[in-house]
Design a protein around this motif. Structure first.
Motif, mmCIF file in Angstrom:
data_model
loop_
_atom_site.group_PDB
_atom_site.id
_atom_site.type_symbol
_atom_site.label_atom_id
_atom_site.label_comp_id
_atom_site.label_asym_id
_atom_site.label_seq_id
_atom_site.Cartn_x
_atom_site.Cartn_y
_atom_site.Cartn_z
ATOM 1 N N THR A 4 -6.205 32.747 57.052
ATOM 2 C CA THR A 4 -6.140 33.810 58.013
ATOM 3 C C THR A 4 -4.937 34.553 59.224
ATOM 4 O O THR A 4 -5.005 33.823 60.075
ATOM 5 C CB THR A 4 -7.465 34.233 57.674
ATOM 6 N N LEU A 12 -2.094 38.203 55.664
ATOM 7 C CA LEU A 12 -2.880 38.085 54.550
ATOM 8 C C LEU A 12 -2.146 37.601 53.514
ATOM 9 O O LEU A 12 -1.148 39.063 52.739
ATOM 10 C CB LEU A 12 -4.402 38.642 54.198
ATOM 11 N N LEU A 17 -5.502 37.046 49.151
ATOM 12 C CA LEU A 17 -6.420 37.475 48.602
ATOM 13 C C LEU A 17 -6.766 37.109 47.663
ATOM 14 O O LEU A 17 -7.750 37.620 47.241
ATOM 15 C CB LEU A 17 -5.022 38.953 48.688
ATOM 16 N N ARG A 18 -5.892 36.950 46.498
ATOM 17 C CA ARG A 18 -6.593 36.852 45.540
ATOM 18 C C ARG A 18 -7.702 35.124 45.350
ATOM 19 O O ARG A 18 -8.278 35.792 44.247
ATOM 20 C CB ARG A 18 -5.311 36.131 44.043
ATOM 21 N N ARG A 21 -10.751 36.343 46.684
ATOM 22 C CA ARG A 21 -11.605 37.605 45.506
ATOM 23 C C ARG A 21 -12.297 36.614 44.405
ATOM 24 O O ARG A 21 -13.104 37.347 43.500
ATOM 25 C CB ARG A 21 -10.823 38.269 45.072
ATOM 26 N N HIS A 41 -10.446 44.642 52.936
ATOM 27 C CA HIS A 41 -9.722 44.309 51.247
ATOM 28 C C HIS A 41 -11.144 44.358 50.419
ATOM 29 O O HIS A 41 -11.161 44.178 49.323
ATOM 30 C CB HIS A 41 -9.401 43.198 51.659
ATOM 31 N N ILE A 43 -13.706 42.995 49.669
ATOM 32 C CA ILE A 43 -14.130 41.728 49.469
ATOM 33 C C ILE A 43 -16.207 41.671 49.180
ATOM 34 O O ILE A 43 -16.229 41.677 50.604
ATOM 35 C CB ILE A 43 -13.541 40.607 49.503
#
Length: 237
Positions: A4, A12, A17-18, A21, A41, A43
């Motif tokens: 991170t 990031l 990021l994917r 999630r 983001h 999340i």
């Protein structure tokens, strides 16, 4: 293992990021820092705190979730987990349990300092945070005295002045690149000598987190010491 940002949240990666999630939960050294990143983001994921003083049962709880088929992202307070970070214990335990570990690369203060120091990063020695006690710290530095590669250290603003004093006493007045608050608002990167860095922080109070890159022992000096093994460094030449 998911790297991170070490400061700037824009660092990031799209892959990171994917994954954040998609996972079932996130194991974090500092949930407050992770919550800020996730909020940026939008999340929402269950957070499991795992830090230096977490009880042994917390490690077992995480392993049980992994064995049950849950996907879990491991993040440190900032940067790459497992590097000067208690997450290394979880990774070790996961390997022993036959659980697949996937590294997701990204920001690292070590790599940034090595790349920007200017001494060359073909090889370097990362020592992390040295011991807090002066005697132990100097003994650790003694083990690095003859290394011809760049030396990289982490240090807090509260002990950086003491570390610099010990570096000069043990390693000598070498070139140094001081990286402070990397990628953050008050980022500072400058190169000088250890003695001048000491002078600077006698005049002003150190602030922020430090990553220090100290030049390794020049090959010429190493050869001189090999030729005069019975002489002290100040008696050579």
């Amino acid at each position: 293992m998911l790297a991170t940002p070490i400061g700037n949240l824009e660092d990031l990666s799209a892959r990171a990021l994917r994954i954040l999630r998609e996972v079932d939960a996130i194991v974090s050294e500092d949930t407050r820092t992770t919550m800020k990143l996730l909020a940026r983001h939008e999340i929402r994921k269950p957070l499991i705190a795992y830090f230096q003083y977490s009880p042994p049962r917390r490690l077992q709880e995480i392993l049980e979730k992994l064995k049950a088929g849950q996907s879990i992202a491991l993040v440190t307070e900032s940067g790459t987990p497992g590097v000067s970070d208690p997450g290394a214990r979880l990774v070790d335990a996961a390997f022993d349990a036959g659980i697949k570990v996937v590294p997701l690369p990204g920001p690292s203060a070590v790599a940034v300092a090595a790349s920007v120091c200017g001494f060359g990063a073909d090889a370097f020695h990362f020592a992390g945070f040295l011991p807090k006690k002066p005697g132990k710290r100097r003994r650790m530095l003694e083990t690095m005295k003859a290394l011809e590669v760049t030396l990289i250290f982490f240090e807090s603003p509260y002990r950086v002045a003491a570390l610099l004093d010990d570096v000069q006493a043990v390693l000598g007045d070498r070139r140094i690149t001081v990286c402070r608050e990397l990628t953050k608002l008050h980022e500072e990167v400058w190169r000088s000598t250890v003695s001048k860095a000491i002078e600077k922080y006698r005049r002003e109070e150190p602030r922020g987190e430090f990553t220090l890159a100290v030049e390794g022992l020049p090959a010429e000096a190493s050869e001189e010491e090999d030729l005069h093994p019975d002489l002290k460094p100040d008696e050579i030449g």
